[in-house]
Design a protein around this motif. Structure first.
Motif, PDB file in Angstrom:
ATOM      1  N   LEU A 139      -4.807  21.309  72.482  1.00 17.46           N
ATOM      2  CA  LEU A 139      -4.345  21.774  71.164  1.00 17.46           C
ATOM      3  C   LEU A 139      -5.347  21.403  70.070  1.00 17.46           C
ATOM      4  N   ALA A 140      -5.905  20.198  70.152  1.00 16.91           N
ATOM      5  CA  ALA A 140      -6.901  19.771  69.165  1.00 16.91           C
ATOM      6  C   ALA A 140      -8.148  20.646  69.245  1.00 16.91           C
ATOM      7  N   ARG A 189      -8.284  23.801  70.186  1.00 14.89           N
ATOM      8  CA  ARG A 189      -7.958  25.095  69.570  1.00 14.89           C
ATOM      9  C   ARG A 189      -7.906  24.988  68.041  1.00 14.89           C
ATOM     10  N   SER A 190      -7.332  23.896  67.552  1.00 15.30           N
ATOM     11  CA  SER A 190      -7.233  23.693  66.113  1.00 15.30           C
ATOM     12  C   SER A 190      -8.615  23.544  65.479  1.00 15.30           C
ATOM     13  N   ASP A 197     -10.069  26.935  65.221  1.00 16.56           N
ATOM     14  CA  ASP A 197      -9.432  27.657  64.121  1.00 16.56           C
ATOM     15  C   ASP A 197     -10.057  27.251  62.786  1.00 16.56           C
ATOM     16  N   ASP A 198     -10.311  25.948  62.633  1.00 20.62           N
ATOM     17  CA  ASP A 198     -10.931  25.463  61.399  1.00 20.62           C
ATOM     18  C   ASP A 198     -12.331  26.055  61.208  1.00 20.62           C
TER      19      ASP A 198
END
Length: 89
Positions: free
Chosen positions: A77-78, A80-81, A84-85
């Protein structure tokens, strides 16, 4: 002068993969001491704008209160985040 978003360059595939990998590793090694990690693998694929992240983690069961599966999920998840950033999402 504000840059035109339509002309802004997007990060390279290599940058995307490295950013995702670094973020996943940061989560793993914030949850476990490096010496407690027997083995891990972070696989990141970024093709045609699609990101795939797979995290494998092997640690002793008594290494922490958090389960390796939860840490692996959080690492993915980190990753992917972080991507995204990069794209400003």
């Amino acid at each position: 002068m504000t840059p035109d978003p339509s002309t802004a360059s997007e990060p390279s595939d290599e940058t995307v993969v490295q950013t995702a990998s670094d973020a996943a590793e940061d989560v793993i090694f914030s949850a476990y001491k490096q010496s407690a990690v027997r083995d891990y693998d972070v696989t990141v694929i970024f093709e045609d704008g699609v990101l795939e992240v797979d995290v494998y983690l092997n640690v002793p069961e008594d290494a922490t209160e958090r389960s390796p599966d939860d840490v692996a999920d959080d690492a993915a998840l980190a990753a992917r985040s972080a991507v995204d950033d990069l794209f400003g999402e």
